[in-house]
Scaffold this active site. Structure first.
Site, PDB file in Angstrom:
ATOM      1  N   HIS A 200     103.413  87.031  58.704  1.00  0.00           N
ATOM      2  CA  HIS A 200     103.455  86.937  60.170  1.00  0.00           C
ATOM      3  C   HIS A 200     103.374  85.508  60.689  1.00  0.00           C
ATOM      4  O   HIS A 200     103.954  85.189  61.718  1.00  0.00           O
ATOM      5  CB  HIS A 200     102.404  87.845  60.794  1.00  0.00           C
ATOM      6  CG  HIS A 200     102.860  89.265  60.752  1.00  0.00           C
ATOM      7  ND1 HIS A 200     102.494  90.124  59.739  1.00  0.00           N
ATOM      8  CD2 HIS A 200     103.732  89.943  61.528  1.00  0.00           C
ATOM      9  CE1 HIS A 200     103.100  91.279  59.924  1.00  0.00           C
ATOM     10  NE2 HIS A 200     103.846  91.201  60.999  1.00  0.00           N
ATOM     11  N   GLU A 442     109.112 102.501  58.638  1.00  0.00           N
ATOM     12  CA  GLU A 442     108.816 101.358  57.761  1.00  0.00           C
ATOM     13  C   GLU A 442     108.033 101.782  56.516  1.00  0.00           C
ATOM     14  O   GLU A 442     107.613 100.949  55.727  1.00  0.00           O
ATOM     15  CB  GLU A 442     108.081 100.257  58.531  1.00  0.00           C
ATOM     16  CG  GLU A 442     106.883 100.708  59.326  1.00  0.00           C
ATOM     17  CD  GLU A 442     106.263  99.590  60.175  1.00  0.00           C
ATOM     18  OE1 GLU A 442     106.549  98.409  59.942  1.00  0.00           O
ATOM     19  OE2 GLU A 442     105.478  99.926  61.075  1.00  0.00           O
ATOM     20  N   ASP A 466     108.284  95.787  56.315  1.00  0.00           N
ATOM     21  CA  ASP A 466     107.399  96.663  55.565  1.00  0.00           C
ATOM     22  C   ASP A 466     108.183  97.640  54.699  1.00  0.00           C
ATOM     23  O   ASP A 466     107.784  97.938  53.579  1.00  0.00           O
ATOM     24  CB  ASP A 466     106.477  97.430  56.526  1.00  0.00           C
ATOM     25  CG  ASP A 466     105.293  96.564  56.927  1.00  0.00           C
ATOM     26  OD1 ASP A 466     104.685  95.939  56.044  1.00  0.00           O
ATOM     27  OD2 ASP A 466     104.984  96.505  58.128  1.00  0.00           O
ATOM     28  N   CYS A 513     114.212  96.183  63.649  1.00  0.00           N
ATOM     29  CA  CYS A 513     113.461  95.073  64.263  1.00  0.00           C
ATOM     30  C   CYS A 513     112.754  94.208  63.230  1.00  0.00           C
ATOM     31  O   CYS A 513     112.011  93.303  63.576  1.00  0.00           O
ATOM     32  CB  CYS A 513     112.472  95.592  65.293  1.00  0.00           C
ATOM     33  SG  CYS A 513     111.204  96.655  64.585  1.00  0.00           S
TER      34      CYS A 513
HETATM   35  C1  PEP Z   1     108.449  95.330  60.077  1.00  0.00           C
HETATM   36  O1  PEP Z   1     107.603  95.769  59.284  1.00  0.00           O
HETATM   37  O2  PEP Z   1     109.644  95.169  59.784  1.00  0.00           O
HETATM   38  C2  PEP Z   1     108.055  94.944  61.441  1.00  0.00           C
HETATM   39  C3  PEP Z   1     108.931  94.611  62.346  1.00  0.00           C
HETATM   40  O3  PEP Z   1     106.734  94.933  61.719  1.00  0.00           O
HETATM   41  P1  PEP Z   1     105.724  93.783  61.269  1.00  0.00           P
HETATM   42  O4  PEP Z   1     106.534  92.670  60.668  1.00  0.00           O
HETATM   43  O5  PEP Z   1     104.992  93.341  62.487  1.00  0.00           O
HETATM   44  O6  PEP Z   1     104.873  94.471  60.272  1.00  0.00           O
HETATM   45 MG    MG Z   2     105.701  96.457  60.003  1.00  0.00          MG
END
Ligand code: PEP
Ligand code: MG
Length: 590
Positions: A200, A442, A466, A513
């Site tokens: 992140h 995910e 994920d 996303c």
């Molecule tokens: C993902 O897992 O692709 C996602 C968009 O969520 P995050 O990266 O915040 O876990």
């Molecule tokens: Mg995620």
């Protein structure tokens, strides 16, 4: 080592390319706690001087904490600044001061050594506590003692918010909270020992348009504070003390890149249509109202993922309904009539929040995360749902649940949502009663149950970050196995194809996303697989729009078909790379 940086020869480090771009500048090596504490005897006559040093370090530390408090209060608010009150309490703790001075008198050793021994004893003692609140004081004690020790040793504490000149940040790893304190203009690039493309902190770097290379393993050992460093976020290379030849090479590359960006930006506000007129949909990933400007600047058509936890991670405590409502309302109202998909709280994994007490798990990515946390903490969940629903009265909001593993979890979440809607109606509070409810796909179990889940929601958004990690059993944050985190594995495209098919059968749209959506290497494939919309960091939009506008839907369909028929990941990668470089040229991230 006594040699000055420019006397040292070039060293090339290879890691994982994480955010595109090239930057060159002085290194700021960010080591949180690792300090060499000297230990030496102090003559009785020098004791008063030792005590005076301690008092001066205390005063300097007090002033630094007060400054930080003020700064954070102005930038993020009173709630977030409260953490520094706890730090002041630790600093002023009479027992800690008394014990340190006693140790000085008894041992006759220097004050840094005495302070370090006393604080280590405190840290050990509190770490063993059952009481979670007391356990958490360990972080405060550690933070304050490191700051004090830096002052005693004349080093000055290195925190990212204190970088006031343009620097390349070199660190072991960065947490999302570290990254949140970065001043965008001051950080030229990031280079970390650990991490992966989908960590992140890296996602945040990408949205700040800061080049990043992660997984370098020992950058913090090989790079020294003040070294000249060049970070190539396209190839995943870091040069320490780059040679004249390297600098000249990158000078040329930078010029090419600038020309390329001019070309891409010329189509910034062109319609989202492929070369044969077939439309595509691009949305944005945001973390809060501070990203609205970027969404507008790059012509993002709404928000496909509002990571609501960004608001939670900025402070040490859970934001109240009013604070959350204000943040959601601002984004929803300012981007209206475009849709803003607000994802409910997704903490845990690499997004640790002390107040949530989700840290310390053996396996955080498979642990007490996201919807699992919310279903157990209904009070926190309901506050968030109330805030989102209230914001929905000001534009077009949608709700999305993260980390759904089974239909049962979705039904539970929906039941709580209905409860909140009933309460708001009874209170006469306006909200959008038709608000769309989506599910992030995910977790492989949800992907395999997509047909059933689709009956109970209005849209899917595939979280590839994920999904790839769980599908391949590769921790997305572990640099040791970063090479195995491979979206080119044939199973990834095949599973996405199946999720899209389930969505189509049930008549609901399917978006993506995760970071694959904003990556020029994968975006055409995703569109070819039938995905309805791609949501990405706003800064990725111009390049992606250009790429898709210069592709025909038939070419994209052919690409997807070829990938689905291929079993070798490297052959898939070569095919995807060929498609993208034919349209964008060679300046594509590896
Ligand atoms: C993902 O897992 O692709 C996602 C968009 O969520 P995050 O990266 O915040 O876990
Ligand atoms: Mg995620």
């Amino acid at each position: 080592m006594s040699d000055s940086p420019n006397e040292r020869s070039e060293v090339k480090l290879t890691g994982v390319p994480a955010a595109p771009g090239v930057a060159h500048g002085c290194a700021f090596v960010f080591l949180q706690d690792s300090l060499d504490i000297p230990c030496y005897a102090v003559a009785p006559a020098d004791m008063p001087r030792e005590i005076k040093r301690f008092e001066e370090a205390m005063a300097a530390t007090r002033a630094q904490i007060a400054r930080l408090r003020q700064d954070v209060c102005t930038r993020l608010g009173e709630n977030e600044a409260a953490i520094f009150d706890a730090h002041l309490l630790v600093l002023e703790d009479p027992a800690l001061i008394e014990e340190t001075l006693k140790a000085l008198e008894r041992s006759g050793q220097n004050i840094e050594h005495c302070l370090h021994s006393v604080t280590q004893r405190y840290i050990e003692f509190f770490s063993k506590m059952e009481d979670e609140y007391l356990k958490e004081r360990v972080a405060d004690i550690r933070d304050v003692s490191v700051r004090l020790l830096h002052n005693l040793l004349g080093l000055g504490r290195r925190t990212l918010s204190e970088i006031t000149e343009q620097r390349i940040v070199v660190s072991e790893d960065l947490t999302p909270s570290d990254t949140a304190t970065l001043e965008a203009g001051h950080v030229l690039a990031l280079a970390t020992d650990g991490g992966n493309r989908t960590s992140h902190a890296v996602i945040m770097a990408r949205s700040m348009r800061v080049p990043a290379v992660v997984g370098l393993r020992d950058a913090t050992k090989l790079i020294r504070h003040g070294d000249l460093v060049l970070v190539d976020g396209f190839e995943g290379i870091v040069y320490v003390n780059p040679s004249d030849a390297t600098l000249a090479h990158y000078g040329r590359l930078r010029q090419e890149r600038r020309l390329f960006e001019d070309t891409v930006n010329a189509e910034l506000d062109s319609p989202d249509e492929m070369a044969d007129g077939v439309p595509f949909r691009l949305a944005t990933n945001v973390g809060g109202p501070e990203d609205i400007g970027a969404v507008q600047k790059f012509f993002g058509r709404g928000v496909g993922l509002f990571r609501s936890e960004s608001i939670f991670l900025k402070g040490g405590s859970f934001p109240d309904e009013k604070t959350q409502y204000e943040a959601y309302r601002q984004v929803v109202a300012e981007l209206a009539p475009a849709q803003v998909i607000i994802r409910t709280l997704d903490i845990g994994g690499d997004k640790q929040m002390p107040a949530a007490k989700t840290s310390g798990e053996e396996n955080p990515f498979m642990g007490f995360r996201a919807i699992r946390f919310c279903l157990e903490h209904r009070d926190i969940f309901k506050v968030q749902l109330r805030a989102i629903l209230r914001a929905s009265a000001h534009g077009k909001a949608a709700i999305m649940f993260p980390m759904i593993a089974s239909l049962g979890e979705l039904l539970q979440a929906r039941a709580i949502l209905s409860e909140v809607m009933t309460e708001l109606t009874a209170e006469g509070v306006p909200f959008d009663a038709e608000i769309r409810v989506g599910v992030m796909i995910e977790i492989p179990s949800a992907a395999l149950m997509a047909d059933e889940i689709a009956r109970h929601c209005d849209f899917f958004s595939i979280g590839t970050n994920d999904l790839v990690q769980y599908l391949l059993a590769v921790d997305r944050g572990n640099e040791r196995i970063a090479h195995l985190y491979d979206p080119c594995q044939p199973v990834v495209a095949r599973l996405i194809r199946d999720i899209v098919a389930a969505g189509k059968r049930r008549g609901i749209p399917v978006g993506v996303c995760g970071e694959m959506a904003g990556d020029p290497l994968y975006a055409p494939l995703l569109i070819g697989l039938g995905v309805d919309s791609l949501s990405m960091t706003p800064a990725c939009l111009p390049e992606l729009r250009f790429l898709l506008r210069h592709s025909k839907s038939s070419e994209i369909a052919e690409l997807a078909e070829a990938v689905l028929a291929e079993g070798d990941p490297r052959a898939i990668e070569a095919r995807l790379r060929r498609f993208t470089t034919e349209r964008l040229g060679p300046l594509v991230q590896k």
